[in-house]
Design a protein around this motif. Structure first.
Motif, short mmCIF file in Angstrom:
data_model
loop_
_atom_site.label_atom_id
_atom_site.label_comp_id
_atom_site.label_asym_id
_atom_site.label_seq_id
_atom_site.Cartn_x
_atom_site.Cartn_y
_atom_site.Cartn_z
N ASP A 1 33.90 39.10 52.35
CA ASP A 1 35.19 38.25 52.24
C ASP A 1 35.17 39.15 50.53
O ASP A 1 34.34 40.03 50.65
CB ASP A 1 34.10 37.35 51.52
N GLY A 2 36.53 38.63 50.14
CA GLY A 2 37.20 40.01 49.92
C GLY A 2 38.89 40.06 49.87
O GLY A 2 39.09 39.43 50.84
N PRO A 3 39.06 40.68 49.01
CA PRO A 3 40.47 41.06 48.94
C PRO A 3 41.16 42.56 49.71
O PRO A 3 40.10 43.31 50.41
CB PRO A 3 41.32 41.26 47.84
N PRO A 4 41.74 42.03 50.69
CA PRO A 4 41.54 43.15 51.68
C PRO A 4 41.77 45.07 51.06
O PRO A 4 40.67 45.93 51.85
CB PRO A 4 43.55 43.73 51.53
N SER A 5 42.05 44.95 49.75
CA SER A 5 41.62 46.75 49.14
C SER A 5 40.45 46.78 49.19
O SER A 5 39.99 47.85 48.92
CB SER A 5 42.22 46.28 47.87
N ALA A 6 39.90 46.16 49.37
CA ALA A 6 37.92 45.92 49.15
C ALA A 6 37.04 46.24 50.27
O ALA A 6 36.37 46.96 50.35
CB ALA A 6 36.82 44.78 49.26
N GLY A 7 38.15 46.49 51.37
CA GLY A 7 38.37 47.09 52.69
C GLY A 7 36.59 45.96 53.68
O GLY A 7 35.53 46.85 54.14
#
Ligand SMILES: Cc1ncc(COP(=O)(O)O)c(C=O)c1O
Length: 298
Positions: free
Chosen positions: A160-166
């Protein structure tokens, strides 16, 4: 154990007949002895063999606690291995060990899930909560293909996390989340509740046990293994020694042909005749299925 036919699932299974040919493709895994006491090794009684299986699991989990990615188990019943019913407490034992050593427990409920062992999920019977749970077959009552993998919040959070976190779990299939499959699953789950299917399973379990019981008098019936409505009738040369029948006789196969002539399509796993009626089947139909099976084995 049997967990499916992709390279990963074949790697964590060990049914030689199915998997031998792919051995060179598989990744290395370690396995524990199946906790069943059908043919115990020399020097063991049934009790000492089961105690050995509990200990062997403990030892192996301890030994691999720093490197194991997970412990995969068919909870309560190993289906394709011949309807092998685990002793009470084994699943809870494995859960305890996995928790103690920080190894995710992966429960493969593909065969046992959705009522087949008498509860919605087999894990419930030992109050076990796995870290990952695989389900398929019964999720749509078998009418449309759908499978699901359930994860604890802790595991889910890792993706889970923002797309930028990969962290995205980039792994899907053409038919992932198929709307028709999902609609069939929702309808089936609603029927489960509305029609008290789990109560029906209890009645089917009793009916199967009673109707198949005359088989216990046949010298070539080694044992009838049953959990809920999963049944394996093991045919043997001699029930006292559990000596197997000659493989070339294909006795299990002959029984299924005899059943087919009487109107029931069943399948063998070697010389184990398997019955896995659907949880929603009417009692009369399961009685007829069992009567045909009895007649076909006699
Ligand atoms: C316990 C178990 N796991 C996994 C599978 C394979 O499931 P799928 O074909 O959905 O990969 C089966 C199929 O029979 C099964 O019995």
């Amino acid at each position: 154990a049997y967990h499916g036919d992709t390279i990963g699932s074949v790697s964590v299974g060990s049914i030689d007949l199915f998997h031998r040919v792919y051995r060179h493709l598989l990744f290395p895994t370690v396995s524990v002895p199946s906790p069943v006491a059908i043919r115990v090794p020399d020097g063991h009684t049934k009790e000492t063999w089961l105690a050995h299986c509990f200990e062997a699991a403990e030892q192996l989990i301890r030994e691999h606690s720093r490197t194991a990615a997970g412990f995969v188990i068919e909870p309560l019943v190993q289906g394709a291995a011949g309807i092998l019913v685990h002793p009470e407490g084994y699943l809870a034992h494995i859960r305890r060990l996995c928790t103690e050593h920080g190894i995710p427990l992966i429960a493969d409920e593909v065969a046992v899930g959705f009522g087949r062992t008498g509860t919605m999920f087999a894990c419930e019977q030992e109050s076990v909560q796995p870290d990952l749970m695989c389900m398929a077959k019964g999720i749509t009552g078998g009418y449309l293909p759908l499978a699901a993998t359930l994860a604890t919040d802790e595991i889910f959070a890792a993706f889970d996390g923002p797309p930028s976190a990969g962290r995205t779990f980039f792994h899907g299939h053409t038919y992932t989340g198929n709307p028709l499959g999902c609609a069939a699953a929702l309808a089936s789950l609603e029927l489960f509740r509305a029609k008290n299917v789990l109560e029906n399973v209890m009645e089917l379990e009793r009916t199967a046990r009673e109707t198949l019981s005359p088989l216990l008098e046949q010298p070539w019936v080694g044992e009838i293994r049953q959990k809920g409505i999963m049944v394996g009738i093991e045919l043997v040369h001699d029930r006292n020694t559990m000596e197997s029948l000659p493989a070339e006789q294909r006795t299990g196969h002959q029984v299924t042909l005899a059943a087919r002539r009487r109107g029931a399509i069943i399948r063998p796993l070697g010389d184990v005749v398997v019955l896995m009626p659907a949880p929603a089947m009417p009692v009369e139909l399961v009685r007829e299925l069992c009567e045909i099976t009895v007649d076909s084995i006699k």
